[in-house]
Enzyme design. Structure first.
Site, PDB file in Angstrom:
ATOM      1  N   CYS A  76      20.496 -63.227 -20.207  1.00  0.00           N
ATOM      2  CA  CYS A  76      21.035 -64.109 -21.242  1.00  0.00           C
ATOM      3  C   CYS A  76      20.221 -65.400 -21.311  1.00  0.00           C
ATOM      4  CB  CYS A  76      22.528 -64.344 -21.031  1.00  0.00           C
ATOM      5  SG  CYS A  76      23.337 -65.032 -22.503  1.00  0.00           S
ATOM      6  N   HIS A 177      24.586 -59.097 -21.088  1.00  0.00           N
ATOM      7  CA  HIS A 177      25.027 -59.280 -19.700  1.00  0.00           C
ATOM      8  C   HIS A 177      25.268 -57.914 -19.067  1.00  0.00           C
ATOM      9  CE1 HIS A 177      25.721 -63.643 -19.583  1.00  0.00           C
ATOM     10  NE2 HIS A 177      25.960 -63.511 -20.869  1.00  0.00           N
ATOM     11  N   GLU A 179      26.075 -57.269 -16.073  1.00  0.00           N
ATOM     12  CA  GLU A 179      27.203 -57.379 -15.141  1.00  0.00           C
ATOM     13  C   GLU A 179      28.555 -57.347 -15.848  1.00  0.00           C
ATOM     14  OE1 GLU A 179      26.556 -61.635 -16.397  1.00  0.00           O
ATOM     15  OE2 GLU A 179      25.341 -59.828 -16.196  1.00  0.00           O
TER      16      GLU A 179
END
EC number: 4.3.2.10
Length: 196
Positions: A76, A177, A179
């Site tokens: 990001c 992202h 994650e």
């Protein structure tokens, strides 16, 4: 050991938990600790200008890590600050590891671009090993990178097509992202951890 660079840019715990599924992790802003790591992740949520200000003491360390060909993943804002400059904070230089700049989305209904969107893979990349083309990942951003075409690995559509994944030598970066992108995002992290 995977090093996550701590420069007060948020989102560290979620990336830590994701990486811990595959390897040991250290979150640090200590140059010696970062230089001892096998791989480095530069996460980030926030503003380009303050990110570069907070990263200032670590710039030379980051350049050494990249020059030493240690696998490096920007996520990001961590992707955006790899570039030379951003419209978000004019006059502030990025790391300049990747040629190009960061520009704001124009002519879109809503900012930030937030939610699930697909990534069209346009070039082979080890991050996408075992991942189907046009898989969906989670995005939150108002700016996107504008690099040389040769480093673009994946593209996403939001008002226009923009580069969402890049790779140049040992440097990888995603605008989304991983994650926060469920199992498919964890596969990206696993692929990064397993890079030689």
């Amino acid at each position: 050991m995977i090093g996550i660079i701590d420069y007060n840019a948020g989102n560290l715990r979620s990336i830590q938990k994701a990486v811990e599924l595959y390897d040991k992790v250290i979150i640090t802003n200590n140059s010696e600790e970062l230089l001892a790591c096998d791989k480095i992740i530069l996460p980030g949520v926030g503003n380009f200008g303050s990110a570069m200000e907070n990263l200032a003491p670590l710039k030379e360390t980051i350049y050494k890590i990249v020059d030493d060909r240690v696998p490096f993943l920007g996520i990001c804002l961590g992707m955006q600050i790899l570039f030379e400059e951003s419209e978000e904070k004019r006059g502030i230089k990025g790391l300049g590891i990747i040629k190009g700049n960061v520009i704001k989305f124009k002519d879109v209904e809503k900012l930030p671009h937030m939610g699930w969107n697909s990534v069209k893979i346009v070039k082979d990349c080890p991050l996408f090993e075992g991942i189907k083309n046009n898989s969906y990942f989670y995005f939150v951003h108002s700016y996107h990178v504008n690099p040389d075409e040769d480093c673009i690995v994946g593209k996403t559509e939001y008002g226009r097509e923009f580069p969402s994944v890049i790779n140049k030598d040992n440097v990888f970066a995603t605008q989304f992202h991983p994650e926060k992108s469920g199992k498919i995002g964890l596969k990206i992290i696993e692929n990064f951890v397993e890079l030689l």
